[in-house]
Design a protein around this motif. Structure first.
Motif, PDB file in Angstrom:
ATOM      1  N   ILE A  34       6.172  12.139   5.715  1.00 30.14           N
ATOM      2  CA  ILE A  34       6.522  11.057   5.184  1.00 30.14           C
ATOM      3  C   ILE A  34       6.114  11.012   3.788  1.00 30.14           C
ATOM      4  O   ILE A  34       4.751  11.505   3.649  1.00 30.14           O
ATOM      5  CB  ILE A  34       5.907   9.997   5.970  1.00 30.14           C
ATOM      6  N   LEU A  35       6.919  10.588   2.704  1.00 30.13           N
ATOM      7  CA  LEU A  35       6.415  10.361   1.398  1.00 30.13           C
ATOM      8  C   LEU A  35       6.257   8.909   1.142  1.00 30.13           C
ATOM      9  O   LEU A  35       7.376   8.244   1.265  1.00 30.13           O
ATOM     10  CB  LEU A  35       7.413  11.089   0.141  1.00 30.13           C
ATOM     11  N   PHE A  36       5.081   8.430   1.031  1.00 31.27           N
ATOM     12  CA  PHE A  36       4.879   6.936   0.720  1.00 31.27           C
ATOM     13  C   PHE A  36       4.539   6.784  -0.740  1.00 31.27           C
ATOM     14  O   PHE A  36       3.885   7.530  -1.221  1.00 31.27           O
ATOM     15  CB  PHE A  36       3.687   6.531   1.598  1.00 31.27           C
ATOM     16  N   VAL A  37       5.473   5.757  -1.211  1.00 31.22           N
ATOM     17  CA  VAL A  37       5.494   5.257  -2.542  1.00 31.22           C
ATOM     18  C   VAL A  37       5.059   4.007  -3.054  1.00 31.22           C
ATOM     19  O   VAL A  37       5.827   3.150  -2.505  1.00 31.22           O
ATOM     20  CB  VAL A  37       6.850   5.753  -3.282  1.00 31.22           C
ATOM     21  N   ASP A  38       3.948   3.879  -3.597  1.00 28.37           N
ATOM     22  CA  ASP A  38       3.726   2.128  -3.623  1.00 28.37           C
ATOM     23  C   ASP A  38       2.610   2.243  -5.033  1.00 28.37           C
ATOM     24  O   ASP A  38       1.764   3.025  -5.183  1.00 28.37           O
ATOM     25  CB  ASP A  38       2.927   1.748  -2.646  1.00 28.37           C
ATOM     26  N   ASP A  39       3.043   1.393  -6.058  1.00 26.26           N
ATOM     27  CA  ASP A  39       2.176   1.388  -7.097  1.00 26.26           C
ATOM     28  C   ASP A  39       0.452   0.807  -6.815  1.00 26.26           C
ATOM     29  O   ASP A  39      -0.184   0.895  -7.741  1.00 26.26           O
ATOM     30  CB  ASP A  39       2.716   0.627  -8.345  1.00 26.26           C
ATOM     31  N   SER A  40       0.473   0.247  -5.918  1.00 28.44           N
ATOM     32  CA  SER A  40      -1.014  -0.681  -5.497  1.00 28.44           C
ATOM     33  C   SER A  40      -1.794   0.464  -4.755  1.00 28.44           C
ATOM     34  O   SER A  40      -1.514   0.887  -3.725  1.00 28.44           O
ATOM     35  CB  SER A  40      -0.583  -1.870  -4.722  1.00 28.44           C
ATOM     36  N   PRO A  41      -2.786   0.719  -5.343  1.00 23.36           N
ATOM     37  CA  PRO A  41      -3.905   1.622  -4.634  1.00 23.36           C
ATOM     38  C   PRO A  41      -4.360   1.149  -3.473  1.00 23.36           C
ATOM     39  O   PRO A  41      -4.498   1.650  -2.173  1.00 23.36           O
ATOM     40  CB  PRO A  41      -5.246   1.819  -5.592  1.00 23.36           C
ATOM     41  N   THR A  42      -4.491  -0.437  -3.103  1.00 20.18           N
ATOM     42  CA  THR A  42      -4.654  -0.958  -1.889  1.00 20.18           C
ATOM     43  C   THR A  42      -3.826  -0.732  -0.848  1.00 20.18           C
ATOM     44  O   THR A  42      -4.179  -0.334   0.298  1.00 20.18           O
ATOM     45  CB  THR A  42      -5.133  -2.268  -2.183  1.00 20.18           C
ATOM     46  N   VAL A  43      -2.585  -0.930  -1.340  1.00 19.17           N
ATOM     47  CA  VAL A  43      -1.545  -0.619  -0.178  1.00 19.17           C
ATOM     48  C   VAL A  43      -1.420   0.582   0.467  1.00 19.17           C
ATOM     49  O   VAL A  43      -1.249   1.154   1.274  1.00 19.17           O
ATOM     50  CB  VAL A  43      -0.215  -1.278  -0.906  1.00 19.17           C
ATOM     51  N   ARG A  44      -1.592   1.796  -0.605  1.00 18.35           N
ATOM     52  CA  ARG A  44      -1.499   3.165  -0.526  1.00 18.35           C
ATOM     53  C   ARG A  44      -2.769   3.350   0.692  1.00 18.35           C
ATOM     54  O   ARG A  44      -2.351   4.169   1.701  1.00 18.35           O
ATOM     55  CB  ARG A  44      -1.637   3.945  -1.362  1.00 18.35           C
ATOM     56  N   ALA A  45      -3.871   2.792   0.237  1.00 16.14           N
ATOM     57  CA  ALA A  45      -5.098   3.214   1.270  1.00 16.14           C
ATOM     58  C   ALA A  45      -4.943   2.660   2.551  1.00 16.14           C
ATOM     59  O   ALA A  45      -5.271   3.342   3.619  1.00 16.14           O
ATOM     60  CB  ALA A  45      -6.309   2.484   0.615  1.00 16.14           C
ATOM     61  N   LYS A  46      -4.302   1.398   2.616  1.00 17.45           N
ATOM     62  CA  LYS A  46      -4.115   0.877   3.926  1.00 17.45           C
ATOM     63  C   LYS A  46      -3.103   1.569   4.961  1.00 17.45           C
ATOM     64  O   LYS A  46      -3.355   2.205   5.782  1.00 17.45           O
ATOM     65  CB  LYS A  46      -3.307  -0.509   3.713  1.00 17.45           C
ATOM     66  N   TYR A  47      -2.028   2.068   4.139  1.00 16.63           N
ATOM     67  CA  TYR A  47      -1.113   2.817   4.876  1.00 16.63           C
ATOM     68  C   TYR A  47      -1.483   4.415   5.192  1.00 16.63           C
ATOM     69  O   TYR A  47      -0.953   5.090   6.131  1.00 16.63           O
ATOM     70  CB  TYR A  47       0.285   2.678   4.127  1.00 16.63           C
ATOM     71  N   ARG A  48      -2.185   4.884   4.269  1.00 15.17           N
ATOM     72  CA  ARG A  48      -2.893   6.203   4.400  1.00 15.17           C
ATOM     73  C   ARG A  48      -3.454   6.411   5.928  1.00 15.17           C
ATOM     74  O   ARG A  48      -3.425   7.004   6.559  1.00 15.17           O
ATOM     75  CB  ARG A  48      -3.749   6.649   3.380  1.00 15.17           C
ATOM     76  N   ARG A  49      -4.326   5.164   6.145  1.00 16.03           N
ATOM     77  CA  ARG A  49      -5.310   4.989   7.242  1.00 16.03           C
ATOM     78  C   ARG A  49      -4.361   4.932   8.545  1.00 16.03           C
ATOM     79  O   ARG A  49      -4.613   5.545   9.487  1.00 16.03           O
ATOM     80  CB  ARG A  49      -5.915   4.022   7.118  1.00 16.03           C
ATOM     81  N   LEU A  50      -3.551   4.024   8.357  1.00 17.21           N
ATOM     82  CA  LEU A  50      -2.431   3.934   9.581  1.00 17.21           C
ATOM     83  C   LEU A  50      -1.646   4.761   9.845  1.00 17.21           C
ATOM     84  O   LEU A  50      -1.505   5.198  11.201  1.00 17.21           O
ATOM     85  CB  LEU A  50      -1.606   2.427   9.144  1.00 17.21           C
ATOM     86  N   LEU A  51      -0.948   5.673   8.723  1.00 14.19           N
ATOM     87  CA  LEU A  51      -0.307   6.834   9.377  1.00 14.19           C
ATOM     88  C   LEU A  51      -1.077   7.967   9.757  1.00 14.19           C
ATOM     89  O   LEU A  51      -0.635   8.570  10.634  1.00 14.19           O
ATOM     90  CB  LEU A  51       0.568   7.219   8.054  1.00 14.19           C
ATOM     91  N   GLU A  52      -2.056   8.305   9.095  1.00 14.97           N
ATOM     92  CA  GLU A  52      -3.063   9.322   9.809  1.00 14.97           C
ATOM     93  C   GLU A  52      -3.489   9.201  11.017  1.00 14.97           C
ATOM     94  O   GLU A  52      -3.763   9.984  11.743  1.00 14.97           O
ATOM     95  CB  GLU A  52      -4.235   9.446   8.840  1.00 14.97           C
ATOM     96  N   ARG A  53      -3.745   7.704  11.354  1.00 17.60           N
ATOM     97  CA  ARG A  53      -4.451   7.344  12.744  1.00 17.60           C
ATOM     98  C   ARG A  53      -3.335   7.605  13.882  1.00 17.60           C
ATOM     99  O   ARG A  53      -3.486   7.966  14.972  1.00 17.60           O
ATOM    100  CB  ARG A  53      -4.739   5.943  12.701  1.00 17.60           C
ATOM    101  N   HIS A  54      -2.030   7.624  13.498  1.00 15.95           N
ATOM    102  CA  HIS A  54      -0.980   7.628  14.585  1.00 15.95           C
ATOM    103  C   HIS A  54      -0.300   9.155  14.289  1.00 15.95           C
ATOM    104  O   HIS A  54       0.784   9.181  14.751  1.00 15.95           O
ATOM    105  CB  HIS A  54       0.037   6.645  14.312  1.00 15.95           C
ATOM    106  N   GLY A  55      -0.951  10.029  13.448  1.00 17.24           N
ATOM    107  CA  GLY A  55      -0.386  11.382  13.474  1.00 17.24           C
ATOM    108  C   GLY A  55       0.655  11.880  12.565  1.00 17.24           C
ATOM    109  O   GLY A  55       1.134  12.838  12.770  1.00 17.24           O
ATOM    110  N   TYR A  56       0.904  11.024  11.894  1.00 14.69           N
ATOM    111  CA  TYR A  56       1.813  11.510  10.809  1.00 14.69           C
ATOM    112  C   TYR A  56       1.302  12.167   9.600  1.00 14.69           C
ATOM    113  O   TYR A  56       0.239  11.914   9.038  1.00 14.69           O
ATOM    114  CB  TYR A  56       2.724  10.175  10.231  1.00 14.69           C
ATOM    115  N   ASP A  57       2.028  13.028   9.117  1.00 14.25           N
ATOM    116  CA  ASP A  57       1.725  13.901   7.710  1.00 14.25           C
ATOM    117  C   ASP A  57       2.138  13.182   6.835  1.00 14.25           C
ATOM    118  O   ASP A  57       3.492  13.285   6.484  1.00 14.25           O
ATOM    119  CB  ASP A  57       2.213  15.378   7.949  1.00 14.25           C
ATOM    120  N   ALA A  58       1.680  12.644   5.910  1.00 16.42           N
ATOM    121  CA  ALA A  58       2.061  11.713   4.848  1.00 16.42           C
ATOM    122  C   ALA A  58       1.362  12.221   3.326  1.00 16.42           C
ATOM    123  O   ALA A  58       0.100  12.580   3.330  1.00 16.42           O
ATOM    124  CB  ALA A  58       1.749  10.390   4.954  1.00 16.42           C
ATOM    125  N   ALA A  59       2.394  12.202   2.229  1.00 16.43           N
ATOM    126  CA  ALA A  59       1.425  12.240   0.856  1.00 16.43           C
ATOM    127  C   ALA A  59       2.078  11.155   0.312  1.00 16.43           C
ATOM    128  O   ALA A  59       3.130  10.253   0.485  1.00 16.43           O
ATOM    129  CB  ALA A  59       2.525  13.423   0.328  1.00 16.43           C
TER     130      ALA A  59
END
Length: 470
Positions: free
Chosen positions: A141-166
């Protein structure tokens, strides 16, 4: 039996809901006051099982303190786990936003209120875990958002559920990552500095290197125009930042299933294409109108064309037939069989190579039927030129002497039989000339068989030079 709390100010609407739920066998407590309903929800004993299995809430047309307090309780830790169904009038944005943000919540319009039992049954089912299939590699998954806070939230969520995200903070950074990495899904914020998410969606779809990526828009604003722009740009999903994590993961899992299904179909297509390309016979797909849809490499080779040559794609199948021989009859027969869906077996004809030269082929036309519907025909053919030359050579050897290359005794007997049969039906006469070589045995005995064979070949050459072919 489920214990349900129904809250609705209108006596008529409240009665309709109670009657509907009673028929389904639920134990229903109905209240007209939001404050009373809040008190009933709070009356449960701490740590004990909740008194209500679910709440059915008739959303008020206007904000009022009792309703706001009830909604706040259902959002708080003590009420967040209680399933809730909102029944609202069409176009109520606040109800839609609250229902999407809260877990285990459904929204039903009053026009469709009869769907309430089905929605409750779905909410009361045990929630399955949302995770990618364990047997396969995780979707990238490629996650694109200009907000560092939003990126940090979804990074934790995606990694916790086994997704490989950049993660990327802008459209340009995302486009560079997408061109370099193998991503299947892109989750893109709509409002970003520079280029909005719909522009990035369009650029991903238009670039051959990234066209396979399935983009989804993520936004914190529910606007019809935003959703419309995102879908027009090629987004396959529109998600909202204020919706529950469980709903975000469920949408993502659905997209991952779509990716896996597409990959499975593509693998099967490549497997079938590999089988088709490895077949030694030429295979030509023809649509119901008689036009060529595809040619496999063997067909291109037989027709003197490079593999992948698309010069014949879209042309009528009759264009394959060479003008030699009964061209019109052969063309009509081939085109008619393809158009009518007839089965043509082991039919010999002459096709035309790219340079215009003829090639003898044996072909078969198979009707192509998919799920009971005719989709065209498949023309399979093979070059029989070598076989024809071998057959001709065998026929010549059967009727000619290998030394003199003149017709042999078998040919003589067959020719005499045909001539006698012809003479019986006419008044004509025929003559038979018999030639003998004197002392030929003496030549073999004295000079050897090689010399005798040379003499026979020379006699044969002299006879062929002085006699007509027929």
């Amino acid at each position: 039996m489920r214990h349900l709390l129904v809250v609705e100010r209108s006596a008529t609407l409240r009665h309709a809901l109670v009657k509907l739920l009673d028929r389904e066998g639920h134990a229903v407590t109905a209240m007209a006051s939001f404050s009373d309903a809040l008190a009933a929800l709070r009356a449960g004993t701490p740590g004990a099982r909740p008194a209500w299995d679910a709440v059915v809430l008739g959303w008020p047309a206007h904000s009022e303190p009792g309703a706001d307090a009830l909604v706040e309780h259902l959002e708080a830790a003590g009420g967040r786990d209680t399933p809730a169904v909102i029944v609202a009038h069409e176009g109520h944005a606040a109800a839609r936003s609250w229902a999407t943000a809260r877990p285990r919540t459904a929204l039903i319009l009053w026009d469709d209120y009869r769907e309430l039992p089905a929605a409750l049954a779905k909410l009361l089912e045990p929630a399955p875990a949302s995770a990618p299939p364990a047997a396969e590699a995780p979707v990238r998954i490629l996650f694109v958002d200009d907000s560092p806070t939003v990126r940090a939230k979804y990074r934790r969520l995606l990694e916790r559920h086994g997704y490989d995200a950049a993660f990327a903070s802008s459209a340009e950074e995302a486009l560079a990552l997408a061109r370099e990495g193998a991503f299947e899904i892109a989750v893109i914020d709509y409002f970003m500095p520079g280029e909005n998410g719909d522009v990035l969606c369009r650029r991903l779809r238009e670039d051959p290197r990234t066209a396979h990526i399935r983009p989804a828009i993520l936004t914190g604003t529910y606007l019809d125009q935003v959703i419309r722009d995102a879908l027009d740009a090629g987004a396959v999903e529109c998600m909202f930042k204020n919706e529950a994590d469980e709903l975000f993961l469920a949408r993502l899992a659905a997209m991952a299933r779509m990716v896996r299904a597409h990959q499975s179909i593509e693998r099967e297509r490549q497997r079938l294409e590999g089988i088709l390309n490895s077949i030694g016979e030429g295979v030509c797909g023809v649509c119901c109108e008689g036009r060529i849809a595809f040619l496999n490499p063997a067909a291109c080779a037989i027709l003197g064309r490079a593999a992948g040559d698309r010069g014949l794609i879209g042309a009528s199948v009759e264009a394959l037939v060479h003008p030699d021989g009964d061209a019109r009859g052969a063309r009509e027969r081939l085109l008619g069989a393809c158009r009518r869906g007839e089965h043509l077996r082991r039919w010999e004809t002459v096709l035309r190579r790219r340079d215009g030269s003829p090639v003898q082929v044996e072909c078969t036309v198979y009707p192509l039927t998919i799920r009971g519907r005719r989709e065209g025909s498949v023309l399979a053919f093979r070059d029989i030129g070598e076989r024809k030359r071998l057959e001709e050579e065998l026929r010549w050897q059967a009727t000619h002497d290998p030394v003199t290359e003149l017709p042999n005794r078998r040919h003589l007997e067959e020719t005499l039989a045909r001539e006698l049969e012809r003479l019986r039906r006419s008044s004509e006469r025929s003559a038979l000339l018999y030639i003998d070589l004197d002392r030929f045995k003496y030549i073999n005995d004295v000079a050897g068989h090689a010399a005798g064979d040379a003499l026979l070949r020379e006699v044969g050459r002299q006879l062929r030079a002085r006699l007509r072919e027929a």
